[in-house]
Design an enzyme around this catalytic site. Sequence first.
Site, PDB file in Angstrom:
ATOM      1  N   GLY A  60       0.809  -1.212   0.000  1.00  0.00           N
ATOM      2  CA  GLY A  60       0.000   0.000   0.000  1.00  0.00           C
ATOM      3  C   GLY A  60       0.843   1.263   0.000  1.00  0.00           C
ATOM      4  N   ASP A 105      -1.608   9.043  -5.917  1.00  0.00           N
ATOM      5  CA  ASP A 105      -0.297   8.403  -5.784  1.00  0.00           C
ATOM      6  C   ASP A 105       0.723   8.984  -6.772  1.00  0.00           C
ATOM      7  OD1 ASP A 105      -1.850   6.939  -4.084  1.00  0.00           O
ATOM      8  OD2 ASP A 105      -1.933   5.156  -5.354  1.00  0.00           O
TER       9      ASP A 105
END
Length: 384
Positions: free
Chosen positions: A129, A177
């Site tokens: 993650g 991200d």
Amino acid sequence: MSGAAGAGPAERWFADRFGGRPEGVWRAPGRANLIGEHTDYNQGWVLPFALHLGVTVAASRRDDGVLAIASRQAPGAPVGLPLATLVPGAVTGWAAYPAGVAWAVRETGHPLAGGASLAIESDLPQGAGLSSSAALECATALALAGLYGLDLSRPELAALAWRAENDFVGVPSGIMDQSASLLSRAGHALLLDCRSGETTDVPLDPAGAGLGLVIVDTGARHALGDGRYAERRRECDRAAALLGVTSLRELTSPAAAAGLADSVLRRRARHVITENARVQETVTLLTGGDLAGVGAVLRASHASLRDDFEVSWPEADVAVDAATAAGALGARMMGGGFGGSALALVPAGQRAVSAAITAEFGRRGWPPPGFVRAVPSAGALRVR
Ligand code: GLA
């Protein structure tokens, strides 16, 4: 610098797979997210920061129109992909990420004529993650832009890395991200308004505050492509449509969610509305020099992700509870959910929190979790 952080290991890997010295070496970090979870694809706010761990790509141009990729984390002969054959769905597995970036670059009108050789080295755990796939995409995007002298801004590179993941690999992620990997500044978190694309650097210096941010890799593995992440996205879109707004970001009062008859959609919307407010609250605290005050906000975020958004997982809940009981100021699950890592805000030098989490895992017969000190670091850069 240690691990894959310097140019050396990737350069040696390049020499091993392709021979000779690469034209350049580029590196892109993974990310942690301080707060703002499942808000990016709802056009809301996120507050991630770049890690000191990342993906390094040593690369050279070629003249045969092939994208040749070798990853040290997936040993074997380099994968050779003629650029002309790159279409969504044509490549699977890890190679789809760099291939998708080359595809996305070409889609923007830059032909990458001769192709490229890419030697990839990473010190980021996969599936934890921490956005190893975004780091791979961003390092590749920066490398291809550097090799071919393409005039692409950082936000443009983030957008095409995101496009590679969504349209080529087929994983429906938001823009957080890739933005964190390319736009972050050392010693800061990145406040990103996902509707306007506007960014603000927010000071984040745990050590200076006598605190530490610890990533707890719970060992439970997750995949954004397993359908549950996409299901959450659909629920949010449905909630927004029923409430008559283009995105849940438009709503500022949790009371607005009460207008939804479906209790699942009501809770999903409530999470997004309250999480956006928590991002704002965190920015105010950080700007006022009160990192300790963020602890309570992290705890509230975890409860909301667990109870309203229902994306937490048993190992994360145990890690968060054990951390808080052992003296962490706050902790929460991080990322898309259903596996990966948690983030804990702890007094500096405190070992009690990691010891308590490890003990709780042991009591349940789970393998010990991994711990990484999170240092807010610089975004992607050319290393050589
Ligand atoms: C994953 C996605 C991000 C974001 C988070 C949840 O990490 O890649 O775009 O949606 O989940 O906040």
